[in-house]
Motif scaffolding. Sequence first.
Motif: not given
Length: 437
Positions: A376, A392-397, A399
Amino acid sequence: MEQVHLPSLREAVAVYARIGCLSFGGPAGQIALMHRELVEERCWVSEDDYLAALNFCHLLPGPEAQQLATWIGWRLHGTIGGIAAGTLFVIPGALVMLALSLLYAFAADLAWFEALFLGIKAAVFAIVVQALLRIAGRALDTGFKRALALTAFIALAVLALPFPLVILLAGLAGAVVAAMHPQWLALKPAPSGALPLAGRPWRASLKAILIWGAAWALPFVAIFLTLGTDHVLWDIATFFSQLAVVTFGGAYAVLAYMAQEAVGTLGWLRPGEMADGLGLAETTPGPLILVTQFVGFLAGFRFPEPLSPMAGGLLGAIVTLWVTFAPCFLWIFALAPWIERLRRSRKLAGALSAITASIVGVIANLALWFALHVLFARLDEVRIGRVAALVPEWASLDWRAALLSVAALVLVFALRWNLFAVLGTLGAGGLLLGSLA
């Protein structure tokens, strides 16, 4: 009865240098290498003495393989032999690590370099998970030890207690339990046989403490007289001296604490760079704790004033090495004459056993810390009273990092690839995915 051959100092130094250049694979591989070279092939040390010394080195803070090498040199040729063996175990890896740190400092902002280390971070995460499972399988053989490991993990990951305090409390608990319920720690009986008739070596120990304590303090004196206590070199000497006293359980045990301090408190590193440093340390000979040299170099390189960045980085690396390994010589030269007595201390054995169990929780915290920072880009700290957690901010994962991490776990656990193959493959994978971003 084993026939032990005493080599000349010159012959021994050549072998110590060879071991220093070939000591890849972490402490297990390094200990096996020294056993083959010094016990099996050359018969310089007996099997019983080697195992007794290894158990003794496990009692000490710092890298046990380097301390074992120092003990062997001391046993064969006294202090000069110990200095030669311990120093030559470190120097080859330190020189390689210094070169890699220089490359990292000058190339860290390049896109291809960042992509390369994206893959290396994923490989390091898998290697830490492997170390966690391996140590847990060996160390957590009772319910009390498993409870200690879980408590240590909660203390660090949730309560944010200082790492040295967690280790101290675990040691105290182990000493108490060893006296009252030794079966909770599955302690083995003390070695049979009478203690040696020789007197207690107070004079030799006191002399070693004075000499090596002064050597340990030497960088502090030099920095105080030239740059003062406000310079980053003073902070480097202070921080890594503290770390040298609490590094039970090897480098993995203190990496999360070191990273949190170096990133959050001291501001020497950016998030994720500790994983980069560990990846570099995994590729060099010598003890894994050489990752401290990477941190010290970057601290001096980035905050050098009034020195140049190059001078600051080089001095930061030298100071870090000095205060990391001078204590190792102090422990060996001061305590080695007491080895037989220490082996028979049940409370000390209990403290060590409890610390080893708690180290599993410490490494679990490190694995979690690495996973969050590798996968993240942004993390938030959620705090309720004393309880805190990184969310964690999931949008910052990322990939790419997630894909590489899964690949690393498959290579390590399913295909059982060796360390260098995993690092090389994941580094290439990072470069490939970086070019697609």
